[in-house]
Design a protein around this motif. Sequence first.
Motif, PDB file in Angstrom:
ATOM      1  N   ALA A 319     -46.872 -63.510  22.663  1.00 29.04           N
ATOM      2  CA  ALA A 319     -46.608 -62.117  23.037  1.00 29.04           C
ATOM      3  C   ALA A 319     -46.269 -61.280  21.804  1.00 29.04           C
ATOM      4  O   ALA A 319     -46.751 -60.143  21.656  1.00 29.04           O
ATOM      5  N   GLU A 320     -45.457 -61.834  20.909  1.00 28.33           N
ATOM      6  CA  GLU A 320     -45.100 -61.109  19.683  1.00 28.33           C
ATOM      7  C   GLU A 320     -46.331 -60.819  18.835  1.00 28.33           C
ATOM      8  O   GLU A 320     -46.474 -59.716  18.285  1.00 28.33           O
ATOM      9  N   VAL A 321     -47.241 -61.793  18.728  1.00 25.83           N
ATOM     10  CA  VAL A 321     -48.458 -61.606  17.933  1.00 25.83           C
ATOM     11  C   VAL A 321     -49.349 -60.545  18.566  1.00 25.83           C
ATOM     12  O   VAL A 321     -49.897 -59.679  17.874  1.00 25.83           O
ATOM     13  N   LEU A 322     -49.508 -60.592  19.872  1.00 22.81           N
ATOM     14  CA  LEU A 322     -50.353 -59.615  20.566  1.00 22.81           C
ATOM     15  C   LEU A 322     -49.792 -58.204  20.425  1.00 22.81           C
ATOM     16  O   LEU A 322     -50.540 -57.247  20.157  1.00 22.81           O
ATOM     17  N   VAL A 323     -48.485 -58.053  20.586  1.00 15.76           N
ATOM     18  CA  VAL A 323     -47.859 -56.731  20.429  1.00 15.76           C
ATOM     19  C   VAL A 323     -48.034 -56.229  19.006  1.00 15.76           C
ATOM     20  O   VAL A 323     -48.422 -55.075  18.775  1.00 15.76           O
ATOM     21  N   SER A 324     -47.748 -57.089  18.047  1.00 18.06           N
ATOM     22  CA  SER A 324     -47.905 -56.718  16.642  1.00 18.06           C
ATOM     23  C   SER A 324     -49.345 -56.306  16.338  1.00 18.06           C
ATOM     24  O   SER A 324     -49.596 -55.279  15.694  1.00 18.06           O
ATOM     25  N   HIS A 325     -50.301 -57.123  16.801  1.00 17.11           N
ATOM     26  CA  HIS A 325     -51.719 -56.869  16.540  1.00 17.11           C
ATOM     27  C   HIS A 325     -52.165 -55.524  17.113  1.00 17.11           C
ATOM     28  O   HIS A 325     -52.828 -54.731  16.433  1.00 17.11           O
ATOM     29  N   ILE A 326     -51.785 -55.258  18.350  1.00 15.11           N
ATOM     30  CA  ILE A 326     -52.243 -54.034  19.022  1.00 15.11           C
ATOM     31  C   ILE A 326     -51.588 -52.802  18.420  1.00 15.11           C
ATOM     32  O   ILE A 326     -52.264 -51.790  18.159  1.00 15.11           O
ATOM     33  N   LEU A 360     -39.133 -58.497  22.222  1.00 13.68           N
ATOM     34  CA  LEU A 360     -40.152 -58.063  21.264  1.00 13.68           C
ATOM     35  C   LEU A 360     -39.561 -57.386  20.031  1.00 13.68           C
ATOM     36  O   LEU A 360     -40.172 -57.380  18.960  1.00 13.68           O
ATOM     37  N   ALA A 361     -38.366 -56.777  20.183  1.00 13.05           N
ATOM     38  CA  ALA A 361     -37.673 -56.156  19.043  1.00 13.05           C
ATOM     39  C   ALA A 361     -36.207 -56.586  19.085  1.00 13.05           C
ATOM     40  O   ALA A 361     -35.311 -55.782  19.340  1.00 13.05           O
ATOM     41  N   PRO A 362     -35.944 -57.865  18.820  1.00 10.08           N
ATOM     42  CA  PRO A 362     -34.581 -58.385  18.968  1.00 10.08           C
ATOM     43  C   PRO A 362     -33.688 -58.049  17.777  1.00 10.08           C
ATOM     44  O   PRO A 362     -34.156 -57.818  16.666  1.00 10.08           O
ATOM     45  N   ASN A 363     -32.389 -58.051  18.045  1.00 10.97           N
ATOM     46  CA  ASN A 363     -31.412 -57.879  16.964  1.00 10.97           C
ATOM     47  C   ASN A 363     -31.334 -59.092  16.064  1.00 10.97           C
ATOM     48  O   ASN A 363     -31.114 -58.973  14.859  1.00 10.97           O
ATOM     49  N   SER A 364     -31.515 -60.265  16.649  1.00  8.67           N
ATOM     50  CA  SER A 364     -31.196 -61.514  15.971  1.00  8.67           C
ATOM     51  C   SER A 364     -32.317 -62.069  15.101  1.00  8.67           C
ATOM     52  O   SER A 364     -32.068 -62.899  14.229  1.00  8.67           O
ATOM     53  N   ARG A 365     -33.580 -61.662  15.338  1.00 14.33           N
ATOM     54  CA  ARG A 365     -34.711 -62.195  14.588  1.00 14.33           C
ATOM     55  C   ARG A 365     -35.562 -61.052  14.048  1.00 14.33           C
ATOM     56  O   ARG A 365     -35.329 -59.890  14.385  1.00 14.33           O
ATOM     57  N   ASN A 366     -36.547 -61.410  13.232  1.00 21.24           N
ATOM     58  CA  ASN A 366     -37.435 -60.392  12.663  1.00 21.24           C
ATOM     59  C   ASN A 366     -38.896 -60.746  12.887  1.00 21.24           C
ATOM     60  O   ASN A 366     -39.650 -60.956  11.925  1.00 21.24           O
ATOM     61  N   PRO A 367     -39.352 -60.808  14.140  1.00 16.83           N
ATOM     62  CA  PRO A 367     -40.772 -61.063  14.382  1.00 16.83           C
ATOM     63  C   PRO A 367     -41.613 -59.871  13.961  1.00 16.83           C
ATOM     64  O   PRO A 367     -41.107 -58.753  13.805  1.00 16.83           O
ATOM     65  N   SER A 391     -35.604 -52.475  29.023  1.00 21.69           N
ATOM     66  CA  SER A 391     -34.804 -53.690  28.853  1.00 21.69           C
ATOM     67  C   SER A 391     -33.605 -53.710  29.791  1.00 21.69           C
ATOM     68  O   SER A 391     -33.029 -52.664  30.099  1.00 21.69           O
ATOM     69  N   GLN A 392     -33.229 -54.936  30.222  1.00 24.41           N
ATOM     70  CA  GLN A 392     -31.997 -55.131  30.968  1.00 24.41           C
ATOM     71  C   GLN A 392     -30.898 -55.695  30.069  1.00 24.41           C
ATOM     72  O   GLN A 392     -29.820 -56.027  30.545  1.00 24.41           O
ATOM     73  N   SER A 393     -31.179 -55.780  28.757  1.00 19.58           N
ATOM     74  CA  SER A 393     -30.181 -56.261  27.799  1.00 19.58           C
ATOM     75  C   SER A 393     -30.174 -55.364  26.568  1.00 19.58           C
ATOM     76  O   SER A 393     -30.614 -55.762  25.482  1.00 19.58           O
ATOM     77  N   PRO A 394     -29.683 -54.137  26.712  1.00 20.44           N
ATOM     78  CA  PRO A 394     -29.735 -53.185  25.592  1.00 20.44           C
ATOM     79  C   PRO A 394     -29.057 -53.691  24.328  1.00 20.44           C
ATOM     80  O   PRO A 394     -29.507 -53.390  23.222  1.00 20.44           O
ATOM     81  N   LYS A 395     -27.977 -54.460  24.469  1.00 18.78           N
ATOM     82  CA  LYS A 395     -27.247 -54.922  23.281  1.00 18.78           C
ATOM     83  C   LYS A 395     -28.090 -55.849  22.405  1.00 18.78           C
ATOM     84  O   LYS A 395     -27.775 -56.040  21.230  1.00 18.78           O
ATOM     85  N   SER A 396     -29.167 -56.407  22.976  1.00 17.34           N
ATOM     86  CA  SER A 396     -30.017 -57.337  22.231  1.00 17.34           C
ATOM     87  C   SER A 396     -31.198 -56.650  21.552  1.00 17.34           C
ATOM     88  O   SER A 396     -31.956 -57.292  20.836  1.00 17.34           O
ATOM     89  N   ILE A 397     -31.377 -55.353  21.783  1.00 18.38           N
ATOM     90  CA  ILE A 397     -32.485 -54.613  21.154  1.00 18.38           C
ATOM     91  C   ILE A 397     -32.097 -54.218  19.734  1.00 18.38           C
ATOM     92  O   ILE A 397     -30.952 -53.821  19.474  1.00 18.38           O
ATOM     93  N   ASP A 398     -33.040 -54.301  18.831  1.00 21.84           N
ATOM     94  CA  ASP A 398     -32.820 -53.891  17.451  1.00 21.84           C
ATOM     95  C   ASP A 398     -32.280 -52.466  17.397  1.00 21.84           C
ATOM     96  O   ASP A 398     -32.860 -51.544  17.982  1.00 21.84           O
ATOM     97  N   HIS A 399     -31.164 -52.285  16.709  1.00 21.76           N
ATOM     98  CA  HIS A 399     -30.488 -50.984  16.672  1.00 21.76           C
ATOM     99  C   HIS A 399     -31.368 -49.916  16.030  1.00 21.76           C
ATOM    100  O   HIS A 399     -31.397 -48.761  16.478  1.00 21.76           O
ATOM    101  N   ASP A 400     -32.106 -50.293  14.968  1.00 24.13           N
ATOM    102  CA  ASP A 400     -32.961 -49.320  14.283  1.00 24.13           C
ATOM    103  C   ASP A 400     -34.053 -48.800  15.210  1.00 24.13           C
ATOM    104  O   ASP A 400     -34.318 -47.593  15.262  1.00 24.13           O
ATOM    105  N   ALA A 401     -34.682 -49.706  15.958  1.00 25.65           N
ATOM    106  CA  ALA A 401     -35.739 -49.287  16.887  1.00 25.65           C
ATOM    107  C   ALA A 401     -35.165 -48.390  17.974  1.00 25.65           C
ATOM    108  O   ALA A 401     -35.748 -47.349  18.325  1.00 25.65           O
ATOM    109  N   LEU A 402     -33.997 -48.765  18.513  1.00 20.34           N
ATOM    110  CA  LEU A 402     -33.395 -47.979  19.597  1.00 20.34           C
ATOM    111  C   LEU A 402     -32.939 -46.607  19.115  1.00 20.34           C
ATOM    112  O   LEU A 402     -33.047 -45.610  19.841  1.00 20.34           O
TER     113      LEU A 402
END
Length: 503
Positions: A319-326, A360-367, A391-402
Amino acid sequence: MIIGRCVGETSLSEVNFISKKMPKVGEYVSLSYDGKNVLGMIDSLVRGSVSLNGEIYNPDTIEMIKALEGDDYYIKGKIKILGDFDDNLRLPRTPAPPGTPVEIASSDVLDVIFKSENSLKLGNLINQSDVEVNVDINKMVSRHLAILAMTGAGKSNTVSVLIDGLLDVNGAIFVFDMHSEYSNCEFQNGEVNLIKPVINPIYMSFEEIKGLANIKGSAHIQERYFRNAFKQARAIVKNGEADTTDFLQIIYDVLNKRFNNEDIPSSEKNKIMDVINKIEDLQDKYGQLFNTNIGNILSKIELGKVNVLDLGHSDEFAAEVLVSHILRNALKSRKASVHGLDENGLEFPVFFILEEAHILAPNSRNPSSKFWISRIAREGRKFGLGLCLVSQSPKSIDHDALSQVNNMIILRLVEPQDQRHVQSASENLSEDLVKQLPSLNIGEAMVLGLMSKVPTLVKIDEFKGRSHGGDIDIISSWSSYKSNKDESLKKDEKELKDLGYNY
């Protein structure tokens, strides 16, 4: 109708008021002073009594005072100043004088505020249900959107209402559907265009396929062999020299040919074999992701339809690759199209809806998906590419993207960490508004940002089409399974008896 009067010190941004009548938090009020008609929103309310104060410790005393004075209480509240509604909601230059009457804003005034050209109807005001709430489509798409809520609060219904509204204006919507919720939806204003999660590898970047192959950044030798084989395989496909449509097999053959070269030393062969083994793993896990016989996946996007990429059967890495690619190709193609460099580029704006944005845009990783989501959030506005993070978990979304998202639809949020994370990413979400989020009912939302002239509490419309975003009926599923199992056993027993077996 006057509900109270301003008291104490007032400012350009807020006033306190006292009332004997109970208004509602989120209700709009008007204040007239210094030749201005100012709109405000009730941010907070408390109810108190001068006689029954916190210094009384005997319940019998309370009963005596109530018997003498009855229900003598006051209501104190705070109003957030939104602007002069006769002057395009510009903030006034002078504060309201103490004693200024506070009135409930009329429906006529609110109708003017919530109606505009190029708008989409979200629902109606919670506190004044006769007033429709419309949002500016141009500002929603170009300035991006986040739909945030706890599970079961109404996200899927909200997304479906938005999609149907965009279809009504012939919009191009692209949904990254992580749980196959929208694949079989039926919308009133347009059709679903189902897109298979398959990529033509000649349009892929090396970084996209390297991640799937599990080649780490520190494995420099493996990366070099894999990069060279990838480039050769892509050239073979482009030149029409391939004997197979299996792109990974072509890479495998390139590496295997080098491995079998007698001039290659054994130490180098060991490194090549490490890469060959990873290619075999890649074939087993993600072979179905590649197809050299299809065109660019962007060519599948149709105007006036909801284009759904069904990722329900794809794992997180695919899913991460497909999102990135598109997203990468969409930004590249729109830039070329807008600047007149490619007649075959993406010729119209697209609104991308990303379900499970915290994956797809997590705080904890950098896909790679996170990088391109942030890139579209920063640059997409110039080229007609919009984002909607769901999202149902806003705290887990990357702060920069949000923080790049200028519009929010926030349904019920109870978790304090979620509330703080959203508040830190939005300059429009005050502490008092945050306090209202746990009290929202299912389908009720706070709407903030440029797409709405003022912060708004909305009852979202119920989606009129057919969707699959609701909870599973657990009891019915159990009962259905048991019923089917019992019928199957009876059928087996009858077949055995017919064959002459008795037991």
